[in-house]
Design a protein around this motif. Structure first.
Motif: not given
Ligand code: ADP
Ligand code: MG
Lengths: 634, 247
Positions: A158-171
């Motif tokens: 639950l911590l890593l999924v949003p972290t990855g998604l936000v980073a992906a979104r910014l990239a």
């Protein structure tokens, strides 16, 4: 869409593996922390072992989670940045912005859902391996119901999924902002513009970091120091956001100063690359800077706390000698020494106690018990023998039953005032004492101070662990004790012995810091490899344009060195406020406590990781290119 | 959104299109271009490097947004379309061939060709794909990856992709720039023939007078404006005009 995700994952195996590795280790780190927390909580609020473990894991969690979020974000960003051209071509061929985002999200999501749970299971194994170290340090790990195992796994995911998604979104946003033609047309220089949101967030983080770094000036004791330590993360995060601007700014200055100098082609090329690709550089710099920051801030702040504790203890004890024994001192021992000629003794006892803290709402409960110790001294002790550094009241106020003195740290943490009450318990019995004095030397004497008289009604009796001796002839006392198993030491020797004992139990914190450093180190190495392998086309083009193999290596070597040096600078700048804040807050105006060995080793690591990883990747890419005949697609 | 689908004979219409790239110094790449191309026509665009040919094609194809002016393709005004609406329109009605880097390396030839249709969420027409592959001489290469194709083959795949959605207009920006003259000529011939058989409008940037001569019309562009137009060109006249422009 899914076929694109599947193909993408397969085609970019290399960078996907790198990202997955980081996600896996992140999952392990998070779930290890989570497992310790679950173990502590499942022991119940009445179990001392549990509360200690909860305290340990929550304080570790703060650092671990910040690190995990920053490193995972950097990795995902780099992995996706390599593929800007591919994403641009997709858009040129007819993919909408939404489709590109969905594609990227799908990839990151499948990667995270694959790697994080596996890592989380590893983390539970890691927590199990850590047991002996924890037990060495005096922590007992309660038995945990295996049915609770999904909790840390779920937490990590639950911590890593949003972290990855936000980073992906910014990239993805970064590449969506580029017009599809610009990317397809071969222009690969990054935009140096930093959006306003990003600029403002960077500023807010930087200011927040500075404020937090000052917290030891307002929050007393080790708590203030621990808070200050987190400022390093805020400052590194600020640097990560403002990076492109910072890098460009620095290099414009450097270029202006050194213009016209007889720099070689390779140096010039390296500097141009660093400047042109400031975003890439920033992303690589973040994990490296974090590694340096974590290592130095943890050791330096610990150092400051230890030094402050030693200093307080030295100032507090005015007696000539301190007598200690391997198993404490009996009443008879105290009486025997007290009967020596011209000798005055003051016994110091310790009572293990738990104090009730209110509104500790992290765990949903209004109340919780925190394990501490209570020092017991005779109320008649004069400040010439033991001076706790009273800021309110005096030791003699402890002569009345049902009274207690609290340290300034504890006053802050417990939120009590002079005249208020402290609820504590010992051996299952709950007591309430009135606060009649507040003292300053809490790092040396602990949070609570009572006297035999104050405790009389409670029936609580401490174990005498040391005896302060005032005597005109210390030599005689030392002589009298020879052969009894008891040791009489001067104050300095005693303080040293206490410090040594504390150092032994800090092995745990070293192990934990080492875990964090390894994660940051692997994340950094990974980032360098990702950033370098993403440049195959560019290096190949340089080769074809006539750069010799040696020139290429020198260029990349110089770049790597610049990268390492930037990371070092950012890391040091991020750590300095915390170290200064902790030093000034704890020790007053003094030279910052910097652990030179740790800092030295980390400096070497921060410079070596980019250099070694870059050169290895370049060498490998060149070998692969000559084998593949130099095709530059994919 | 008002769909002005007034069906006319004009397939591509640009009205006073300007494009400025802003940066340290602004570049006025297009400075008032107005053209009107009939449906089913073949138009060549020529001009020196940096004169604005690519910018013109990108703006006309909706890959880039003009700073001012109007672009109408097949009766649809592109001005003011949202980016995603523009993408969808482009995907369905416009084909584009870039000079290079046209194919996604990890997708097979067949997948690359079908990509616009797959992105539109439709099922690719297998027979049409086989037909196109055969027409472009790509039969049997469906499952190859782009890395294992020759440059000429890769450009033909890019053309197949541009034609696969049966677009109204096909833009090709120096599609043979990276090829040797023989395979270049072959690729162009295929593009021309296939487009002609489908009744498509083609706009083609080229440096080759002989290629331009096969078009119905040549637009000469210099410094961001249409400097000259040549109807029913011959290779000699095209070369002469180019020399004039170079002076
Ligand atoms: N993305 C861009 N940013 C800034 N300037 C550009 C960009 N693309 C093209 N230009 C400039 O616009 C002018 C026209 O370029 P282009 O249309 O690519 O010319 P051509 O295709 O005829 O060679 C040139 O001066 C070029 O440098
Ligand atoms: Mg061009």
């Amino acid at each position: 869409m899914w076929f694109l995700v599947r193909r993408g994952v397969r085609a970019h195996r290399g960078s996907m593996m790198a990202t997955a590795l980081v996600l896996l280790l992140a999952g392990a780190l998070v779930s290890m922390t989570g497992w310790l927390l679950v173990a502590g909580l499942s022991a119940g609020p009445d179990d001392t072992r549990g509360t200690e473990l909860v305290a340990l894991s929550t304080s570790f969690a703060g650092t671990a989670l910040s690190l995990v979020v920053l490193v995972v974000a950097a990795t995902v960003t780099l992995a996706l940045r390599q593929r800007r051209r591919e994403l641009a071509l997709l858009r040129a061929v007819g993919a909408t912005g939404r489709q590109v985002r969905r594609l990227v999200n799908g990839e990151v999501l499948s990667l995270t859902l694959g790697a994080a749970p596996v890592g989380a299971l590893l983390g539970i194994a890691l927590a199990w391996l850590l047991r002996p170290v924890l037990e060495d340090a005096g922590f007992a790990v309660p038995q945990v119901d295996p049915l609770l195992a999904p909790l840390p796994v779920l937490g990590a995911t639950l911590l890593l999924v949003p972290t990855g998604l936000v980073a992906a979104r910014l990239a993805a946003r970064e590449s969506l902002r580029l017009s599809p033609t610009a990317a397809v047309g071969g222009s690969r220089v990054e935009s140096r513009e930093v959006g306003r949101v990003r600029r403002v967030s960077a500023l807010v983080l930087a200011l927040g970091g500075l404020v937090v770094a000052c917290s030891p000036l307002f929050v007393p004791g080790s708590m203030g120091a621990a808070t200050a330590a987190t400022s390093a993360f805020l400052l590194v995060a600020a640097a990560a956001l403002a990076g492109p601007v910072l890098v460009a700014w620095t290099f414009d200055r450097v270029a202006r100063v050194s213009n016209g100098g007889g720099r070689s082609a390779t140096t010039r090329l390296a500097l141009a690359n660093v400047r042109g690709f400031s975003r890439r550089l920033t992303t690589v710099v973040v994990p490296l800077a974090l590694m340096l920051a974590i290592g130095t801030v943890q050791t330096s702040v610990n150092d400051a706390v230890t030094r402050a504790a030693d200093q307080q203890l030295t100032e507090a004890i005015g007696a000539d000698l301190v007598v200690t024994g391997p198993a404490g001192l009996t009443r008879a021992d105290v009486a025997t020494i007290g009967a020596l000629d011209g000798v005055a003794v003051t016994p110091l006892s310790a009572v293990p106690a738990e104090v009730r803290t209110e509104s500790d709402d992290t765990f949903g409960e209004g109340l919780s018990w925190e394990t501490t110790g209570m020092r017991v001294v005779p109320a008649a002790t004069g400040p010439d023998v033991l001076d706790p550094g009273m800021v309110d009241g005096s030791l003699s106020d402890l002569a009345r039953p049902g009274t207690v003195a609290v340290s300034t740290d504890a006053r802050f943490e417990l939120g009590v005032r002079l005249g208020g009450t402290v609820t504590w318990r010992h051996a299952g019995a709950v007591h309430t004492s009135r606060v009649v004095a507040v003292y300053e030397r809490g790092l040396a004497l602990g949070p609570l101070l009572a006297s035999d008289e104050a405790l009389r009604d409670t029936g609580v009796q401490g174990v005498t662990d040391s005896l302060l001796v005032t005597t005109p002839s210390p030599g005689a006392v030392v002589g009298a004790l020879s052969g009894t198993g008891l040791v009489a030491q001067g104050v300095d020797a005693y303080v040293q012995a206490v410090a040594d004992a504390a150092a032994a139990s800090s092995r745990l914190s070293s192990v934990l810091v080492l875990l964090l450093l390894s994660f940051a180190g692997i994340g950094a190495a990974n980032a360098v490899v990702l950033a370098t392998s993403g440049r195959r086309d560019e290096l190949l083009l340089l080769r074809r344009t006539g750069a010799t193999r040696r020139q290429l290596l020198v260029t990349t070597f110089t770049e790597a060195l610049v990268t390492g040096a930037s990371a070092w600078t950012i890391g040091v700048l991020a750590v300095l406020p915390a170290v200064i804040g902790a030093t000034v807050g704890l020790l007053g105006p003094a030279l910052p406590a910097i652990d030179l060995t740790t800092t030295g080793l980390l400096t070497v690591a921060v410079l070596a990781i980019p250099v070694v990883c870059t050169l290895a990747t370049v060498a490998r890419a060149q070998r692969a290119d000559s084998l593949a005949g130099g095709r530059d697609d994919s | 959104m008002t769909t002005t689908t007034t069906r006319t004979d004009v397939s591509v219409q640009l009205t006073d299109v300007h494009k400025t790239y802003s940066g340290a110094t602004d570049v006025h790449a297009l400075r008032g271009v107005s053209i009107s191309l009939p449906a089913g026509s073949l138009t060549a665009v020529m001009g020196q490097s940096g004169s604005g040919k690519s910018t013109l094609l990108n703006c006309a194809a909706g890959l880039d947004v003009p700073t001012s002016g109007r672009v109408v393709i097949g009766g649809q005004d592109l001005t003011g379309l949202s980016p995603d609406a523009l993408t969808r329109f482009r995907r369905d009605r416009i084909g584009f061939v870039f000079q290079s880097y046209n194919l996604i390396g990890h997708l097979s030839v067949a997948e690359n060709i079908a990509l616009p249709v797959l992105l539109a969420g439709r099922v690719p027409d297998q027979r049409w794909q086989a037909q196109l592959l055969a027409a472009l001489g790509l039969g049997g290469l469906e499952h190859r990856l782009p890395g294992h194709l020759s440059g000429g083959q890769a450009q033909r795949v890019a053309i197949a992709r541009a034609l696969f959605t049966r677009p109204d207009v096909v833009f090709a920006d120096e599609p043979t720039g990276a090829l040797d003259s023989r395979s270049g000529a072959q690729v162009l011939e295929l593009l021309r023939d296939t487009a002609a058989s489908l009744g498509q409008t083609v706009v083609l940037v080229t440096h080759d007078s002989r290629v331009a001569a096969t078009a119905e019309r040549v637009l000469f562009i210099a410094d961001g404006v249409i400097a000259d137009t040549l109807e029913a060109p011959t290779a000699e006249r095209v070369t002469a005009r180019m020399l004039d422009l170079g002076r």
